[in-house]
Enzyme design. Structure first.
Site, mmCIF file in Angstrom:
data_model
loop_
_atom_site.group_PDB
_atom_site.id
_atom_site.type_symbol
_atom_site.label_atom_id
_atom_site.label_comp_id
_atom_site.label_asym_id
_atom_site.label_seq_id
_atom_site.Cartn_x
_atom_site.Cartn_y
_atom_site.Cartn_z
ATOM 1 N N ASP A 173 16.312 11.341 -8.156
ATOM 2 C CA ASP A 173 17.767 11.562 -8.024
ATOM 3 C C ASP A 173 18.272 11.392 -6.598
ATOM 4 O OD1 ASP A 173 18.047 11.950 -10.724
ATOM 5 O OD2 ASP A 173 17.939 14.134 -10.627
ATOM 6 N N HIS A 213 -9.528 11.178 2.506
ATOM 7 C CA HIS A 213 -8.673 10.008 2.354
ATOM 8 C C HIS A 213 -7.297 10.234 2.983
ATOM 9 C CE1 HIS A 213 -6.175 7.106 -0.142
ATOM 10 N NE2 HIS A 213 -7.174 6.324 0.213
ATOM 11 N N LYS A 251 3.189 4.448 -1.067
ATOM 12 C CA LYS A 251 3.250 5.443 -2.142
ATOM 13 C C LYS A 251 4.579 6.174 -2.010
ATOM 14 C CE LYS A 251 -1.426 5.191 -1.235
ATOM 15 N NZ LYS A 251 -1.919 4.027 -0.552
ATOM 16 N N HIS A 287 0.822 -1.210 0.000
ATOM 17 C CA HIS A 287 0.000 0.000 0.000
ATOM 18 C C HIS A 287 0.860 1.266 0.000
ATOM 19 C CE1 HIS A 287 -3.279 2.587 1.957
ATOM 20 N NE2 HIS A 287 -3.862 2.082 0.891
ATOM 21 N N ASP A 289 0.654 17.530 19.527
ATOM 22 C CA ASP A 289 1.067 18.740 20.245
ATOM 23 C C ASP A 289 1.382 19.864 19.249
ATOM 24 O OD1 ASP A 289 0.641 17.369 22.595
ATOM 25 O OD2 ASP A 289 2.717 16.741 22.826
ATOM 26 N N LYS A 334 -4.158 10.689 5.532
ATOM 27 C CA LYS A 334 -3.702 9.975 6.722
ATOM 28 C C LYS A 334 -2.669 10.868 7.417
ATOM 29 C CE LYS A 334 -4.217 6.794 3.124
ATOM 30 N NZ LYS A 334 -5.551 6.363 3.250
#
Length: 466
Positions: free
Chosen positions: A218, A384, A213, A211, A391, A386
């Protein structure tokens, strides 16, 4: 043999197969809750559960585990030799997390917050266009649509310019990707492969999806977050549009750890290693820990990641997730945070993209509200992202959802960043998100029709595979 006798024989064979599968589940399922749920269904309802168990019940993939743990061991030994920096004073509350991951906080990262798909992909395409030596690209989902073809063209252009281009996509997440999309990239000089934990094709293996991404250009500029490659991530596909998501661009030594994560997956799939370009001198102000988690780890690193992050909060814990299916450890940590006087807020979607998960999430949200957690539903479209804000100084952005699939079944990656300036920027983003949300009350559950409430409780029985 008469038809009734044949039916009886088939039923007996199914029950025998169910008992055998239940024994396998008891021996191999990680959690007692999951083992009990599978065993109960396989023994008493094999007609319903046997086929799903073939797809979802397998727990082992030894070859990848061996490779992955050998990589972790090398990182741990390098850390002991002093090749990695120690935990900075501002990050000591996350020392256990760094130790568990066998990784280190890297000082001096330059961070850029990318809000929603248009900004994120514009930044990614801009970085790709400037690539001179090597590009690493990994997504759970590629679609052959307008955005997917833009990505395809960008990668082909870099390959034609002599840049080494490596692409991984998940074989199940990208199941709808046509063969010609991959063949076009391969013919254009792009090294591209689907990820699977087994080198042999196994149509019965739906667990252990990659899952992650990741984009690395470079060896210096990296991207992580929640977006995949498809038009829906630009908010172009009703009824979930507009699509609310967050990505992170970083430059600095921590990008080396994104390269390492990609390299382990690439080596497993191909038997080869992509180039590992050295980092450049740091110029930013953030301390960054790359948090790569997955089912090959000896511990349940993703669940423990959330637990450590929640336990570190002293004043504020704001988190956003599309799926709210916490396990017992994470839910206990959230309850304890409330008891410490922490302002705990959870931002969830108001629309479902997976109805079973949404029903289970709704029941968990009701439990959270009863525990003193403030739960909000985002109104304009599907959320969607995450993101965790802890703090006034810590932000995590990545691919991890707050559900069992991320906790125990998927390979995930994110970046935990300690930097007050960046945290303030994320705070402003989340304040705007909460301004477009409504707070959920106990009435969402209490006033729901009986059959819907029953459906929530039934959906929660499937927590171990959601």
């Amino acid at each position: 043999m008469s038809l009734p006798q044949l039916v009886t024989l088939l039923a007996m064979l199914l029950h025998v197969a169910g008992i055998v599968a239940a024994m396998h589940a008891m021996m191999n399922t990680r959690t007692p809750q999951g083992a009990f749920a599978w065993a109960l269904g396989l023994v008493f309802l094999p007609y319903v559960t046997l086929v799903p168990y073939l797809y979802l019940g397998r727990r082992r993939f030894e070859g990848y585990v061996t490779l992955h743990r050998a990589h972790r061991q090398r990182l741990s030994e390098a850390s002991l030799r002093g090749e990695f920096p120690g935990v900075p004073p501002s990050c000591t509350q996350y020392a256990a997390l760094a130790q568990m991951l066998g990784n280190s906080f890297h000082p001096g990262q330059q961070l850029r917050l990318l809000i929603d798909g248009e900004a994120a992909f514009q930044a990614m395409f801009s970085a790709l266009a400037q690539a001179e030596r090597c590009v690493l690209v990994q997504f759970f989902i590629f679609h052959d649509d307008n955005l997917g073809r833009r990505m395809q063209q960008a990668l082909l252009e870099r390959a034609a310019a002599g840049v080494q281009v490596y692409v991984l996509f998940d074989g199940i997440g990208s199941h709808a990707l046509p063969r010609h999309y991959v063949e076009t990239l391969a013919q254009g000089g792009v090294a591209i492969h689907p990820f699977a934990t087994e080198r042999r094709s196994n149509r019965f293996q739906l667990n252990f999806r990659n899952h992650r991404k990741i984009v690395v250009v470079d060896g210096w500029t990296g991207f992580v977050g929640g977006l995949n490659v498809g038009d829906e991530y630009l908010g172009l596909k009703p009824p979930l549009s507009p699509w609310r998501d967050t990505h992170l661009q970083m430059s600095g030594p921590a990008v080396m750890d994104l390269q390492r994560s990609f390299a382990v997956d690439w080596h497993w799939v191909t038997g080869e290693l992509p180039p590992m370009l050295p980092p450049r001198p740091a110029q930013g102000s953030a301390d960054t820990l790359i948090t790569a988690t997955g089912p090959a780890d000896p511990q349940e690193t993703c669940s423990l990641f959330f637990t450590v992050a929640i336990n570190a909060a002293r004043r504020r814990l704001w988190l956003t997730t599309p799926y709210f299916v916490p396990d017992q450890a994470v839910m206990s940590a959230l309850r304890l945070a409330v008891m410490r006087g922490v302002d705990v807020r959870v931002l969830l979607p108001s629309r479902p993209d997976h109805r079973t998960v949404f029903l289970a999430s709704t029941l968990h949200a009701h439990d959270a509200i009863n525990a003193g957690i403030h739960v909000y539903r985002y109104q304009p479209g599907f959320v969607h992202q995450k993101v965790i804000l802890i703090d006034d100084d810590t932000v995590s952005i990545g691919s991890m959802n707050l559900d069992n699939r991320s906790f125990r079944l998927n390979f995930e990656i994110g970046a935990m960043n300690v930097d007050r300036t960046f945290a303030k920027e994320v705070e402003h983003m989340l304040i705007d998100d909460f301004a477009h949300a409504v707070e959920v009350t106990r009435d969402e559950y209490r006033k729901a029709p009986y059959l819907r409430r029953l459906a929530m409780h039934i959906a929660r029985l499937f927590d171990p595979i959601l």
